[in-house]
Scaffold this motif. Structure first.
Motif, PDB file in Angstrom:
ATOM      1  N   UNK A 126      11.055   5.802  -3.206  1.00  0.00           N
ATOM      2  CA  UNK A 126      10.532   7.167  -3.297  1.00  0.00           C
ATOM      3  C   UNK A 126      10.228   7.725  -1.916  1.00  0.00           C
ATOM      4  N   UNK A 127       9.690   6.895  -1.024  1.00  0.00           N
ATOM      5  CA  UNK A 127       9.407   7.335   0.342  1.00  0.00           C
ATOM      6  C   UNK A 127      10.681   7.723   1.081  1.00  0.00           C
ATOM      7  N   UNK A 128      11.772   7.065   0.735  1.00  0.00           N
ATOM      8  CA  UNK A 128      13.055   7.335   1.383  1.00  0.00           C
ATOM      9  C   UNK A 128      13.797   8.495   0.729  1.00  0.00           C
ATOM     10  N   UNK A 129      13.188   9.096  -0.298  1.00  0.00           N
ATOM     11  CA  UNK A 129      13.785  10.262  -0.950  1.00  0.00           C
ATOM     12  C   UNK A 129      14.748   9.927  -2.063  1.00  0.00           C
ATOM     13  N   UNK A 130      14.802   8.658  -2.469  1.00  0.00           N
ATOM     14  CA  UNK A 130      15.721   8.260  -3.535  1.00  0.00           C
ATOM     15  C   UNK A 130      15.071   8.416  -4.906  1.00  0.00           C
ATOM     16  N   UNK A 131      15.891   8.587  -5.914  1.00  0.00           N
ATOM     17  CA  UNK A 131      15.414   8.597  -7.286  1.00  0.00           C
ATOM     18  C   UNK A 131      15.279   7.171  -7.796  1.00  0.00           C
ATOM     19  N   UNK A 132      14.357   6.977  -8.705  1.00  0.00           N
ATOM     20  CA  UNK A 132      14.145   5.666  -9.344  1.00  0.00           C
ATOM     21  C   UNK A 132      14.381   5.857 -10.831  1.00  0.00           C
ATOM     22  N   UNK A 133      15.327   5.109 -11.366  1.00  0.00           N
ATOM     23  CA  UNK A 133      15.710   5.259 -12.771  1.00  0.00           C
ATOM     24  C   UNK A 133      16.104   6.701 -13.084  1.00  0.00           C
ATOM     25  N   UNK A 134      16.732   7.351 -12.116  1.00  0.00           N
ATOM     26  CA  UNK A 134      17.224   8.704 -12.320  1.00  0.00           C
ATOM     27  C   UNK A 134      16.201   9.800 -12.144  1.00  0.00           C
ATOM     28  N   UNK A 135      14.980   9.449 -11.757  1.00  0.00           N
ATOM     29  CA  UNK A 135      13.934  10.463 -11.616  1.00  0.00           C
ATOM     30  C   UNK A 135      13.236  10.341 -10.261  1.00  0.00           C
ATOM     31  N   UNK A 136      12.682  11.449  -9.795  1.00  0.00           N
ATOM     32  CA  UNK A 136      11.813  11.414  -8.629  1.00  0.00           C
ATOM     33  C   UNK A 136      10.402  11.091  -9.107  1.00  0.00           C
ATOM     34  N   UNK A 137       9.923   9.942  -8.705  1.00  0.00           N
ATOM     35  CA  UNK A 137       8.631   9.475  -9.201  1.00  0.00           C
ATOM     36  C   UNK A 137       7.476  10.015  -8.366  1.00  0.00           C
TER      37      UNK A 137
ATOM     38  N   UNK B 157       1.050   8.138  -8.300  1.00  0.00           N
ATOM     39  CA  UNK B 157       0.945   7.122  -9.341  1.00  0.00           C
ATOM     40  C   UNK B 157       1.258   5.728  -8.837  1.00  0.00           C
ATOM     41  N   UNK B 158       2.284   5.602  -8.024  1.00  0.00           N
ATOM     42  CA  UNK B 158       2.671   4.292  -7.489  1.00  0.00           C
ATOM     43  C   UNK B 158       1.611   3.757  -6.527  1.00  0.00           C
ATOM     44  N   UNK B 159       1.111   4.623  -5.636  1.00  0.00           N
ATOM     45  CA  UNK B 159       0.113   4.175  -4.661  1.00  0.00           C
ATOM     46  C   UNK B 159      -1.210   3.838  -5.327  1.00  0.00           C
ATOM     47  N   UNK B 160      -1.561   4.579  -6.361  1.00  0.00           N
ATOM     48  CA  UNK B 160      -2.808   4.263  -7.061  1.00  0.00           C
ATOM     49  C   UNK B 160      -2.717   2.902  -7.739  1.00  0.00           C
ATOM     50  N   UNK B 161      -1.565   2.584  -8.310  1.00  0.00           N
ATOM     51  CA  UNK B 161      -1.378   1.268  -8.929  1.00  0.00           C
ATOM     52  C   UNK B 161      -1.551   0.160  -7.896  1.00  0.00           C
ATOM     53  N   UNK B 162      -0.937   0.337  -6.731  1.00  0.00           N
ATOM     54  CA  UNK B 162      -1.059  -0.669  -5.664  1.00  0.00           C
ATOM     55  C   UNK B 162      -2.506  -0.765  -5.197  1.00  0.00           C
ATOM     56  N   UNK B 163      -3.173   0.377  -5.058  1.00  0.00           N
ATOM     57  CA  UNK B 163      -4.578   0.390  -4.595  1.00  0.00           C
ATOM     58  C   UNK B 163      -5.473  -0.404  -5.539  1.00  0.00           C
ATOM     59  N   UNK B 164      -5.294  -0.241  -6.836  1.00  0.00           N
ATOM     60  CA  UNK B 164      -6.127  -0.945  -7.812  1.00  0.00           C
ATOM     61  C   UNK B 164      -5.794  -2.429  -7.869  1.00  0.00           C
ATOM     62  N   UNK B 165      -4.511  -2.761  -7.788  1.00  0.00           N
ATOM     63  CA  UNK B 165      -4.113  -4.176  -7.788  1.00  0.00           C
ATOM     64  C   UNK B 165      -4.702  -4.896  -6.582  1.00  0.00           C
ATOM     65  N   UNK B 166      -4.812  -4.197  -5.455  1.00  0.00           N
ATOM     66  CA  UNK B 166      -5.288  -4.809  -4.210  1.00  0.00           C
ATOM     67  C   UNK B 166      -6.751  -5.205  -4.267  1.00  0.00           C
ATOM     68  N   UNK B 167      -7.520  -4.727  -5.237  1.00  0.00           N
ATOM     69  CA  UNK B 167      -8.933  -5.088  -5.336  1.00  0.00           C
ATOM     70  C   UNK B 167      -9.083  -6.565  -5.678  1.00  0.00           C
ATOM     71  N   UNK B 168      -8.172  -7.091  -6.510  1.00  0.00           N
ATOM     72  CA  UNK B 168      -8.211  -8.511  -6.883  1.00  0.00           C
ATOM     73  C   UNK B 168      -7.768  -9.365  -5.699  1.00  0.00           C
ATOM     74  N   UNK B 169      -8.600 -10.339  -5.302  1.00  0.00           N
ATOM     75  CA  UNK B 169      -8.309 -11.120  -4.097  1.00  0.00           C
ATOM     76  C   UNK B 169      -7.021 -11.924  -4.201  1.00  0.00           C
ATOM     77  N   UNK B 170      -6.716 -12.467  -5.365  1.00  0.00           N
ATOM     78  CA  UNK B 170      -5.469 -13.231  -5.510  1.00  0.00           C
ATOM     79  C   UNK B 170      -4.251 -12.323  -5.394  1.00  0.00           C
TER      80      UNK B 170
END
Length: 608
Positions: free
Chosen positions: A209-220, A224-237
């Motif tokens: 998405x950062x490179x301007x490509x579509x994912x599964x035919x859509x611009x995501x 949403x993607x960064x928020x998912x990564x941000x929340x996952x990063x809270x868990x130390x493992x």
């Protein structure tokens, strides 16, 4: 006349001349679908397409539809089954998915019964309906206002079977799980988030998405993607998993290229700075000037530089500076009480601070400061460090928001290092009745490791806050009295308390995180003052832990210290090996517990 009433064109909308005025059109179409058995299929489809057009082209219309009575008839139509309703249901789910794009429509959708409809639609044979239902769940979960209801409705079980699928529905499922339980410490949730390569797919989608490509035919949506990564990063493992999957580079790139979402990217980077591998990668990038975005966002008038973004930039730079060359930590003669808290608990913290001052205590809070250290300034991290260094007591206000905040963790980590060095005392205050060491589930993760078995005070309402303030003030007076008593006229005790430990804050914090604070004096005695030296120690260098267990601490304390290591997969020591050395001369020499073995997680060839 309903079918003949025409909506007027919006007079000022030249970009979308087909957009309808809300007052003239949407209520008419809602009334049409409110009685689907009394009108023709053609009219229902026309009304739905008109509502879809309205919600697509006007963001405020989504919220008006949600709060204006449109959800109930839309959800009722989406619940219809049968061949006659298949096409209608498909368009209806599309309208509901579009409405769910607005951050404030999640709770109204849940209250109108959307969750059960979406869960049932996931079982649909029509892949389009499945995709739209998953999109609705993903959107509601992303904004978190209905997170509690979603966790109790069976959404996780319904979404779980789509994890790992290559299509967009699989990516939406992975994001939905990340929003709901990405921050959780429970092993089941952790594996749900991290299993089947989910983390790698999320990062790959973000990179494309950062490179301007579509994912599964859509611009995501990058948000949403960064928020998912941000929340996952809270868990130390999961921090380690993210670093191994290349998250640091993706997040730095996102902060640079998508300034509107820099807060999410930097929040995730701050979380990853608590992971040794993540910090090593940040240091490597910093050495090649690849973290210039952090300095750019601190410049006046820089795009995307909100207060939160600036704070995260300063905190990351503070962590980098600490990891490379520990900050000077001068001993301050005048002391205060420092309060570390998440802003979600600001009101009750203010009440408690007022009571503490009324009891004669000098209190530092970020917005108010004290007579010793001024309020937090432009350099947030440095102000925080000064406030902790000048504290005799740090009040850690424990809440879910505190645990999930990288900024709060940084404060607590620095305070814990100084506590391990004997410079201050941490007192824990529980700000939520259902989030304590005795709740179900109890506090977990890094905060539980920091707390160990520490005493805490309930502080989740005004009455308890007043009582806690009185108890804390009494505790401080007693500690000051003990110091004066130990020093006769007080001067000797003051001198002793102000002698800084030679052990670095980094090593002290590492010991505290691993529940090994009782080893601090032994490290100092053996002239091991920094974490780098400690990590280089070999088993044959010094039988440090064995001597401490034999001479300094009780067996129960030693077992508690080693508990975290054995639960993490290391082999447990035998109870006999933790006792002081036996004087029997005939017994063959056997190595005791040593630091090198401890660091490698291989404690002894016996188990308790």
């Amino acid at each position: 006349p309903l079918q003949h009433r025409e909506a007027h064109l919006h007079p000022t909308n030249t970009r979308h001349p087909h957009q309808y005025t809300m007052a003239d059109s949407w209520t008419v179409h809602v009334e049409t679908i409110r009685h689907p058995d009394q009108v023709s299929r053609t009219r229902i489809e026309a009304a739905l397409k008109a509502l879809l057009d309205i919600s697509k082209n006007d963001e405020s219309a989504r919220l008006r539809l949600a709060n204006g009575g449109a959800l109930a008839p839309l959800i009722a139509v989406a619940a219809r089954v049968g061949e006659y309703w298949d096409g209608i249901r498909q368009v209806c789910l599309q309208v509901l998915a579009t409405i769910s794009w607005h951050p404030d429509t999640g709770l109204p959708l849940v209250e109108a019964g959307m969750l059960s409809i979406a869960i049932n639609a996931l079982e649909d044979a029509d892949e389009v309906n499945v995709g739209r239902a998953m999109g609705i769940l993903n959107n509601i979960a992303m904004y978190e206002k209905a997170r509690k209801q979603m966790l109790g409705s069976g959404v996780l079980s319904a979404v779980r079977r789509f994890l790992g699928k290559d299509a967009l529905v699989g990516l939406d499922a992975e994001k939905t799980v990340a929003y709901l339980v990405g921050r959780e410490d429970a092993k089941e949730h952790e594996m749900m988030v991290a299993g089947d390569g989910s983390i790698a797919r999320l990062l790959q989608a973000a990179q494309l998405s950062l490179q301007g490509h579509k994912v599964c035919g859509l611009k995501l949506s990058m948000m949403g993607l960064l928020k998912a990564v941000r929340l996952i990063a809270i868990n130390d493992n999961n921090k380690t998993r993210l670093v191994q999957a290349g998250a640091v580079g993706v997040l730095v790139d996102a902060a640079e290229k998508r300034r509107e979402h820099a807060g999410l990217a930097l929040g995730a980077l701050l979380e990853l700075s608590f992971d040794p591998a993540g910090m090593a990668e940040l240091r490597a990038l910093n050495s090649t000037n690849s973290l210039r975005i952090l300095h750019s966002l601190l410049s006046p008038g820089e795009e995307g530089a909100t207060d939160e973004v600036r704070r995260d930039c300063r905190d990351i730079l503070f962590m980098l500076k600490q990891s490379q060359a520990p900050l000077a930590s001068p001993v301050v003669k005048r002391k205060h009480m420092m309060v570390s808290y998440a802003w979600a608990q600001k009101r009750i913290v203010q009440r408690m601070c007022k009571e503490l001052r009324r009891a004669g205590q000098e209190v530092w809070r970020d917005e108010e400061g004290s007579s010793v250290v001024p309020p937090i300034g432009e350099s947030t991290a440095d102000s925080m460090a000064q406030a902790i260094e000048a504290a005799s007591v740090v009040l850690v206000c424990v809440s879910r928001e505190y645990k999930d905040s990288g900024n709060c963790r940084m404060e607590c980590k620095y305070a814990k290092a100084l506590e391990a060095a004997g410079r201050l005392k941490i007192v824990y205050l529980m700000m939520e009745e259902d989030f304590t060491t005795r709740s179900t589930p109890p506090i977990g993760g890094w905060l539980r490791l920091y707390m160990e078995d520490a005493l805490w005070y309930a502080c989740w309402d005004d009455e308890l806050a007043e009582a806690a303030a009185g108890k804390v003030a009494k505790l401080v007076r007693e500690r000051e009295g003990e110091k004066e008593g130990a020093g006769g006229d007080g001067r000797a005790a003051e001198s002793k308390s102000e002698t800084p430990s030679r052990v670095s804050p980094q090593l002290a914090a590492w010991l505290a995180e691993n529940q090994l604070s009782m080893l601090l004096a032994a490290f100092e005695e053996h002239e091991v003052f920094d974490l780098r030296t400690a990590l280089k120690m070999q088993p044959q260098d010094v039988d440090l832990l064995s001597s401490v267990v034999g001479r300094r601490v009780r067996l129960r304390d030693a077992l508690a210290a080693l508990r975290g290591r054995t639960q993490a997969g290391g082999r447990a020591p035998s109870a006999r090996s933790l006792l002081p050395s036996s004087p029997r001369p005939a017994a063959p020499a056997r190595p005791g517990l040593n630091l090198g073995a401890l660091l490698n997680g291989n404690l002894l060839d016996a188990t308790v």
